[in-house]
Each structure stands twice: as structure tokens, then as C-alpha cells.
Design a protein around this motif. Sequence first.
Motif, PDB file in Angstrom:
ATOM      1  N   PHE A 147       0.827  -1.209   0.000  1.00  0.00           N
ATOM      2  CA  PHE A 147       0.000   0.000   0.000  1.00  0.00           C
ATOM      3  C   PHE A 147       0.863   1.262   0.000  1.00  0.00           C
ATOM      4  O   PHE A 147       0.599   2.203  -0.745  1.00  0.00           O
ATOM      5  N   TRP A 148       1.919   1.292   0.826  1.00  0.00           N
ATOM      6  CA  TRP A 148       2.771   2.477   0.898  1.00  0.00           C
ATOM      7  C   TRP A 148       3.593   2.645  -0.374  1.00  0.00           C
ATOM      8  O   TRP A 148       3.874   3.771  -0.797  1.00  0.00           O
ATOM      9  N   ASN A 149       3.978   1.559  -1.009  1.00  0.00           N
ATOM     10  CA  ASN A 149       4.643   1.646  -2.305  1.00  0.00           C
ATOM     11  C   ASN A 149       3.712   2.275  -3.338  1.00  0.00           C
ATOM     12  O   ASN A 149       4.123   3.127  -4.125  1.00  0.00           O
ATOM     13  N   LEU A 150       2.461   1.867  -3.331  1.00  0.00           N
ATOM     14  CA  LEU A 150       1.474   2.418  -4.246  1.00  0.00           C
ATOM     15  C   LEU A 150       1.248   3.904  -3.982  1.00  0.00           C
ATOM     16  O   LEU A 150       1.169   4.704  -4.920  1.00  0.00           O
ATOM     17  N   MET A 194       3.373   6.027  -2.695  1.00  0.00           N
ATOM     18  CA  MET A 194       4.561   6.768  -3.166  1.00  0.00           C
ATOM     19  C   MET A 194       4.548   6.910  -4.683  1.00  0.00           C
ATOM     20  O   MET A 194       4.870   7.979  -5.213  1.00  0.00           O
ATOM     21  N   ILE A 195       4.174   5.889  -5.399  1.00  0.00           N
ATOM     22  CA  ILE A 195       4.140   5.948  -6.866  1.00  0.00           C
ATOM     23  C   ILE A 195       3.071   6.925  -7.340  1.00  0.00           C
ATOM     24  O   ILE A 195       3.323   7.747  -8.223  1.00  0.00           O
ATOM     25  N   ILE A 196       1.895   6.881  -6.737  1.00  0.00           N
ATOM     26  CA  ILE A 196       0.822   7.807  -7.118  1.00  0.00           C
ATOM     27  C   ILE A 196       1.220   9.245  -6.809  1.00  0.00           C
ATOM     28  O   ILE A 196       0.987  10.154  -7.612  1.00  0.00           O
ATOM     29  N   THR A 197       1.837   9.494  -5.677  1.00  0.00           N
ATOM     30  CA  THR A 197       2.308  10.838  -5.319  1.00  0.00           C
ATOM     31  C   THR A 197       3.328  11.336  -6.332  1.00  0.00           C
ATOM     32  O   THR A 197       3.269  12.493  -6.775  1.00  0.00           O
ATOM     33  N   PHE A 198       4.247  10.490  -6.718  1.00  0.00           N
ATOM     34  CA  PHE A 198       5.257  10.864  -7.711  1.00  0.00           C
ATOM     35  C   PHE A 198       4.605  11.199  -9.048  1.00  0.00           C
ATOM     36  O   PHE A 198       4.959  12.193  -9.688  1.00  0.00           O
ATOM     37  N   ILE A 199       3.639  10.416  -9.471  1.00  0.00           N
ATOM     38  CA  ILE A 199       2.951  10.667 -10.745  1.00  0.00           C
ATOM     39  C   ILE A 199       2.178  11.980 -10.695  1.00  0.00           C
ATOM     40  O   ILE A 199       2.209  12.771 -11.648  1.00  0.00           O
TER      41      ILE A 199
END
Length: 146
Positions: A9-12, A14-19
Motif C-alpha cells: 500500500f505504501w509503495n502504491l 509513493m508511486i501515485i504521489t510521484f505521478i
Amino acid sequence: MTSKKRHWFWNLVMIITFIICLSSLVMHYKNWVKLEPNEIQLLSGFYRVTIPYADMDSVLFVERIPPMERLNGFSALEKEKGIFRAFKDSLTESEIHVFVDNISQQKIKIVYKDSLKLFVNLKDSVETLNLFNHLQEKSLDVTVPN
């Protein structure tokens, strides 16, 4: 020593925040100008203005934008974008849209609908000059009866 794995969940997150951050940067990277037969559309990220040529009162070059209070928007390096209000204009409370890609170059000041103002320039000074000439031509075409 045991290594702890990060939850998916935290990986997801971080990826969404970066995008989201990357897309916001790309949207505000430059001013997007769309010249239509009857109007000009300016877009920069979340800020969009459509001005019919018939509503333009004046189009001029200015060296500096006047001191203003930022209602929302941002300044970063050479860019200044957002919605502002003039310091001394407490009676009308009119908003001034600013789409400036290079603060050190000349800006186009457009006055439309009698009192609304917009400042714009593009990253390339030649493109800014071409836009200015186009707007001058369109504002003269509209004001001169056939």
C-alpha cells in the motif's frame, strides 16, 4: 538481522504521489496558447482563460508587471503564474491573470472587458513577439468596421 519489507500500500501511495507531482510539473511547464478564429485560449496547468478578440480593449508590451498580491498561484525561477489582485485596487477587487514563463523578458498586457487584465509571455521572445503581433492584428480587425 531481519529486514522489514514495506507494505504494498505504501509503495502504491509513493508511486501515485510521484505521478501527481510529475504531471503537475508538466502541466505548468509552459503556457499553452490556442489561437481560434474568434478568441484566444491560454492554459497553464490549472489556470485557463478564454478571451474573445471582440472583448479586447488594448494589447501592449510592458517591461515589468506591477506589484500585486497573489490570491493563488506560484513563482518558481523565471516563472510567475496564477491569479493576482492589484495592491491599490481595493474598490473593484478584480482578478489579474498572470501567465509569465520568463519574468526577465517583456510581457504582453491584455486589457479586456473594460477592466480585466492579463499578463502573458512565452519562454521564447520571438514566439511572444509573434503572439503580440497576432493579438494586435486581431484587436484592430475587430475595432475597425468594414
